[in-house]
Design an enzyme around this catalytic site. Structure first.
Site, PDB file in Angstrom:
ATOM      1  N   CYS A 126       6.156 -19.430  18.168  1.00 33.93           N
ATOM      2  CA  CYS A 126       5.454 -20.819  18.168  1.00 33.93           C
ATOM      3  C   CYS A 126       6.048 -21.794  17.253  1.00 33.93           C
ATOM      4  CB  CYS A 126       4.038 -20.775  18.116  1.00 33.93           C
ATOM      5  SG  CYS A 126       3.359 -20.233  19.386  1.00 33.93           S
ATOM      6  N   HIS A 265       1.995 -28.084  16.392  1.00 32.24           N
ATOM      7  CA  HIS A 265       2.180 -26.892  17.361  1.00 32.24           C
ATOM      8  C   HIS A 265       0.948 -27.245  18.307  1.00 32.24           C
ATOM      9  CE1 HIS A 265       2.551 -23.422  19.962  1.00 32.24           C
ATOM     10  NE2 HIS A 265       1.733 -22.713  19.130  1.00 32.24           N
ATOM     11  N   ASN A 295      -0.565 -24.321  25.774  1.00 35.23           N
ATOM     12  CA  ASN A 295       0.055 -23.564  24.505  1.00 35.23           C
ATOM     13  C   ASN A 295       1.654 -23.300  25.396  1.00 35.23           C
ATOM     14  OD1 ASN A 295       1.722 -22.541  22.752  1.00 35.23           O
ATOM     15  ND2 ASN A 295      -0.045 -21.281  21.806  1.00 35.23           N
TER      16      ASN A 295
HETATM   17  N1  COA Z   1     -14.369 -17.810  28.473  1.00 31.83           N
HETATM   18  C1  COA Z   1     -15.444 -17.468  27.897  1.00 31.83           C
HETATM   19  N2  COA Z   1     -15.958 -16.923  27.041  1.00 31.83           N
HETATM   20  C2  COA Z   1     -14.878 -16.151  26.238  1.00 31.83           C
HETATM   21  C3  COA Z   1     -13.520 -16.530  26.719  1.00 31.83           C
HETATM   22  C4  COA Z   1     -13.149 -17.197  27.815  1.00 31.83           C
HETATM   23  N3  COA Z   1     -12.126 -17.716  28.242  1.00 31.83           N
HETATM   24  N4  COA Z   1     -12.771 -16.073  25.899  1.00 31.83           N
HETATM   25  C5  COA Z   1     -13.438 -15.261  24.882  1.00 31.83           C
HETATM   26  N5  COA Z   1     -14.737 -15.517  25.080  1.00 31.83           N
HETATM   27  C6  COA Z   1     -15.866 -15.100  24.515  1.00 31.83           C
HETATM   28  C7  COA Z   1     -15.777 -13.796  23.505  1.00 31.83           C
HETATM   29  O1  COA Z   1     -16.020 -12.789  24.591  1.00 31.83           O
HETATM   30  C8  COA Z   1     -16.920 -13.676  22.524  1.00 31.83           C
HETATM   31  O2  COA Z   1     -18.136 -13.511  23.124  1.00 31.83           O
HETATM   32  P1  COA Z   1     -19.307 -12.550  22.107  1.00 31.83           P
HETATM   33  O3  COA Z   1     -19.554 -13.541  21.198  1.00 31.83           O
HETATM   34  O4  COA Z   1     -20.315 -12.490  22.964  1.00 31.83           O
HETATM   35  O5  COA Z   1     -18.414 -11.633  21.842  1.00 31.83           O
HETATM   36  C9  COA Z   1     -16.792 -15.442  22.454  1.00 31.83           C
HETATM   37  O6  COA Z   1     -16.549 -15.913  23.482  1.00 31.83           O
HETATM   38  C10 COA Z   1     -16.300 -16.126  20.983  1.00 31.83           C
HETATM   39  O7  COA Z   1     -14.941 -15.104  21.169  1.00 31.83           O
HETATM   40  P2  COA Z   1     -13.891 -15.693  20.038  1.00 31.83           P
HETATM   41  O8  COA Z   1     -12.446 -14.913  20.303  1.00 31.83           O
HETATM   42  O9  COA Z   1     -14.469 -15.524  18.592  1.00 31.83           O
HETATM   43  O10 COA Z   1     -13.518 -17.147  20.329  1.00 31.83           O
HETATM   44  P3  COA Z   1     -12.754 -18.372  19.455  1.00 31.83           P
HETATM   45  O11 COA Z   1     -13.681 -19.557  19.079  1.00 31.83           O
HETATM   46  O12 COA Z   1     -12.136 -17.626  18.117  1.00 31.83           O
HETATM   47  O13 COA Z   1     -11.683 -18.908  20.410  1.00 31.83           O
HETATM   48  C11 COA Z   1      -9.446 -18.630  20.754  1.00 31.83           C
HETATM   49  C12 COA Z   1     -10.925 -17.998  21.002  1.00 31.83           C
HETATM   50  C13 COA Z   1      -8.273 -17.687  21.471  1.00 31.83           C
HETATM   51  C14 COA Z   1      -9.446 -19.830  21.789  1.00 31.83           C
HETATM   52  C15 COA Z   1      -9.019 -18.956  19.396  1.00 31.83           C
HETATM   53  O14 COA Z   1      -9.628 -17.832  18.780  1.00 31.83           O
HETATM   54  C16 COA Z   1      -7.825 -19.260  19.189  1.00 31.83           C
HETATM   55  O15 COA Z   1      -7.397 -20.333  19.413  1.00 31.83           O
HETATM   56  N6  COA Z   1      -7.097 -18.542  18.457  1.00 31.83           N
HETATM   57  C17 COA Z   1      -5.645 -18.755  17.746  1.00 31.83           C
HETATM   58  C18 COA Z   1      -4.658 -18.881  18.780  1.00 31.83           C
HETATM   59  C19 COA Z   1      -3.298 -19.524  18.059  1.00 31.83           C
HETATM   60  O16 COA Z   1      -3.494 -20.366  17.118  1.00 31.83           O
HETATM   61  N7  COA Z   1      -2.241 -18.594  18.216  1.00 31.83           N
HETATM   62  C20 COA Z   1      -1.280 -18.723  17.254  1.00 31.83           C
HETATM   63  C21 COA Z   1      -0.220 -19.928  17.882  1.00 31.83           C
HETATM   64  S1  COA Z   1       0.104 -19.120  19.565  1.00 31.83           S
END
Ligand code: COA
Length: 344
Positions: A126, A265, A295
């Site tokens: 990214c 980004h 993204n």
């Molecule tokens: N729909 C519904 N629920 C979902 C889901 C989806 N698409 N994806 C995950 N969940 C659930 C998980 O299973 C988890 O459930 P649990 O609490 O029962 O275990 C809950 O939602 C929270 O998951 P978590 O992974 O902690 O969510 P989050 O708030 O961290 O959001 C991302 C997930 C991926 C959106 C977030 O972590 C993120 O943006 N990460 C960084 C991405 C990034 O910057 N990448 C670098 C550049 S590419």
């Protein structure tokens, strides 16, 4: 690692300015409602956790990143009626090259008829466009080159597992880029760039390279898809992006009033909001289009520049920032060098 007193770009009399912008977006829209039919997710979760409503997908299996990058390059050349034979260098930032080699940049160079250019790909996930912009700028600053194309292009749908709800909601396909040319005063004037390879395994595509070449085992283990530990990546992204922006503002004595736009980004709206808050910038000074495109990895920052180009004015100071796989991250200070189309 850059430090406060390390020489950066923009230290010579000759700067590299963005003088044209171009983009390509596939027509097909993959909406949150579509994803609800594919995995156990819902529109409300995706919107509140990421800010994404829909992404573009390149459905045609016979086309990939080189096609999108070529379209973006053609748009760049067309906006200024530039002869492709005058392009000196083509840089394509991508983690989804058409193939490992030849470089996607060489495919683009051939397609656009940049017969006098040399060309290479840039892999920094990214941060690919941000790092590629710095590299292109230094080629201009060296005095050796006059016109450098820097394009970010990623067909993320090619490496996305559409049974994994934690990643398939995030990514989209696109290409966008800029033309860099010499300028006496405006252009890229400072950068802070970082890498921390200790966390490479938190965000990666483990299969397909020389360590895990394609095999039945790598396919069965889904090693050709993006693998991400979302929560720790989120924590690093929030702090590192904001730190990089604070650093570049501090060392250039900039306050929020001096920055026209933050160009972040587009990985997660919550990461963007946290960065803008740390910089003290209101929403209308932050470029955000993640809701429409998701993204698109190396394409996000130039895609923002394209979408906001009409609003930009000569002398506007932009802070570009990214965080991505590697880890790689940083911020760059870019002074805009021309008035957008609706400037009057
Ligand atoms: N729909 C519904 N629920 C979902 C889901 C989806 N698409 N994806 C995950 N969940 C659930 C998980 O299973 C988890 O459930 P649990 O609490 O029962 O275990 C809950 O939602 C929270 O998951 P978590 O992974 O902690 O969510 P989050 O708030 O961290 O959001 C991302 C997930 C991926 C959106 C977030 O972590 C993120 O943006 N990460 C960084 C991405 C990034 O910057 N990448 C670098 C550049 S590419």
């Amino acid at each position: 690692m850059a430090s406060a007193d390390s020489p950066a770009v923009g230290t010579s009399d000759r700067r590299a300015a963005v003088t044209a912008v171009g983009h390509f977006l596939p027509e097909h829209r993959l909406t949150n409602a579509d994803l609800e039919q594919m995995v156990d997710t819902n529109d409300e979760w995706i919107r509140t956790r990421t800010g994404i409503r829909e992404r573009r997908i390149l459905k045609d299996d016979s086309k990939a990143s080189a096609f999108m990058a070529t379209e973006a390059a053609r748009e760049i050349l067309a906006t200024r009626d530039i002869d492709p034979a005058t392009i000196d260098v083509v840089i394509v930032a991508t983690v989804t090259p058409d193939m490992l080699f030849p470089a996607t940049a060489c495919l683009v160079q051939n397609e656009i008829g940049a017969t006098n250019a040399w060309a290479f790909d840039f892999s920094a996930a990214c941060s690919g466009f941000l790092f590629g912009l710095t590299t292109g700028a230094q080629l201009i600053e060296s005095g050796r080159y006059e016109r450098v194309l820097v394009i970010g292009a990623d067909k993320m749908s090619a490496i996305t597992d559409y049974t994994d709800r934690s990643t398939c909601i995030l990514f989209g396909d696109a290409a966008a880029g800029v033309l860099l040319e010499p300028h006496d005063t405006h252009g890229l004037s400072d950068v802070v760039h970082y890498a921390d390879g200790a966390h490479g395994d938190l965000l990666c595509q483990p299969g397909g390279g020389s360590l895990n070449p394609p095999s039945h085992r790598t396919v069965d283990a889904k090693m050709h898809y993006i693998q991400q530990e979302g929560r720790p990546v989120f924590k690093y992204a929030v702090t590192r992006m904001a730190d990089a922006c604070s650093e570049i503002m501090a060392r250039n004595n900039l306050s929020a009033d001096d920055v026209r736009y933050l160009v972040p980004h587009q990985a997660n709206k919550r990461i963007i909001d946290a960065t803008a808050k740390r910089m003290g910038l209101p929403d209308d000074q932050v470029m955000v289009n993640i809701d429409r495109y998701g993204n698109t990895t190396a394409a996000t920052i130039p895609l923002c520049l394209h979408d906001w180009e009409a609003k930009l004015r000569t002398g506007d100071q932009l802070v570009l920032t990214s965080f991505g796989g590697g880890f790689t991250w940083g911020a760059s200070l870019l002074t805009w060098a021309y008035d957008g189309a609706d400037a009057a």
